[in-house]
Design a protein around this motif. Structure first.
Motif, PDB file in Angstrom:
ATOM      1  N   LEU A 195       0.781  -1.207  -0.106  1.00 35.07           N
ATOM      2  CA  LEU A 195       0.008  -0.030   0.108  1.00 35.07           C
ATOM      3  C   LEU A 195       0.776   1.223   0.041  1.00 35.07           C
ATOM      4  O   LEU A 195       0.624   2.254  -0.663  1.00 35.07           O
ATOM      5  N   ALA A 196       2.037   1.240   0.794  1.00 37.99           N
ATOM      6  CA  ALA A 196       2.777   2.530   0.612  1.00 37.99           C
ATOM      7  C   ALA A 196       3.394   2.477  -0.537  1.00 37.99           C
ATOM      8  O   ALA A 196       3.504   3.724  -0.956  1.00 37.99           O
ATOM      9  N   ALA A 197       3.990   1.356  -1.200  1.00 38.79           N
ATOM     10  CA  ALA A 197       4.562   1.616  -2.455  1.00 38.79           C
ATOM     11  C   ALA A 197       3.567   2.067  -3.502  1.00 38.79           C
ATOM     12  O   ALA A 197       3.997   2.883  -4.582  1.00 38.79           O
ATOM     13  N   ALA A 198       2.326   1.614  -3.301  1.00 44.04           N
ATOM     14  CA  ALA A 198       1.149   2.137  -4.203  1.00 44.04           C
ATOM     15  C   ALA A 198       1.003   3.603  -4.226  1.00 44.04           C
ATOM     16  O   ALA A 198       1.024   4.184  -5.329  1.00 44.04           O
ATOM     17  N   ILE A 199       1.151   4.145  -3.151  1.00 36.36           N
ATOM     18  CA  ILE A 199       0.869   5.612  -2.713  1.00 36.36           C
ATOM     19  C   ILE A 199       2.301   6.297  -3.274  1.00 36.36           C
ATOM     20  O   ILE A 199       1.812   7.307  -4.049  1.00 36.36           O
ATOM     21  N   ILE A 200       3.158   5.848  -3.280  1.00 37.58           N
ATOM     22  CA  ILE A 200       4.202   6.454  -3.719  1.00 37.58           C
ATOM     23  C   ILE A 200       4.193   6.385  -5.158  1.00 37.58           C
ATOM     24  O   ILE A 200       4.940   7.345  -5.904  1.00 37.58           O
ATOM     25  N   GLY A 201       4.072   5.319  -5.798  1.00 35.12           N
ATOM     26  CA  GLY A 201       4.130   5.298  -7.264  1.00 35.12           C
ATOM     27  C   GLY A 201       3.108   6.081  -7.794  1.00 35.12           C
ATOM     28  O   GLY A 201       3.310   6.832  -8.945  1.00 35.12           O
TER      29      GLY A 201
END
Length: 66
Positions: free
Chosen positions: A16-22
């Motif tokens: 989820l954190a990586a999706a927000i960053i992406g």
């Protein structure tokens, strides 16, 4: 950290954190150049990099081999 449910929770948080960053990286790229293909590539690269870095950091912090 060897419990399966704990590992699944950490995986969900990192994805989820990586999706927000992406998503943020893709939107910033889109806002600056208005090129959809480039924005998708930038967002995907940011997602992959953030996910790899997060999983590596979690592995380093929770390693008990010392």
């Amino acid at each position: 950290m060897h419990d399966t449910s704990t590992r699944a929770l950490w995986l969900a948080v990192t994805v989820l954190a990586a999706a927000i960053i992406g998503t943020a990286a893709g939107l910033i790229s889109w806002a600056s150049s208005r090129n959809l293909g480039e924005a998708i590539l930038v967002g995907g690269a940011a997602f992959a990099g953030a996910l790899a870095l997060s999983l590596t950091a979690i592995r380093f912090v929770t390693d008990r081999s010392t």
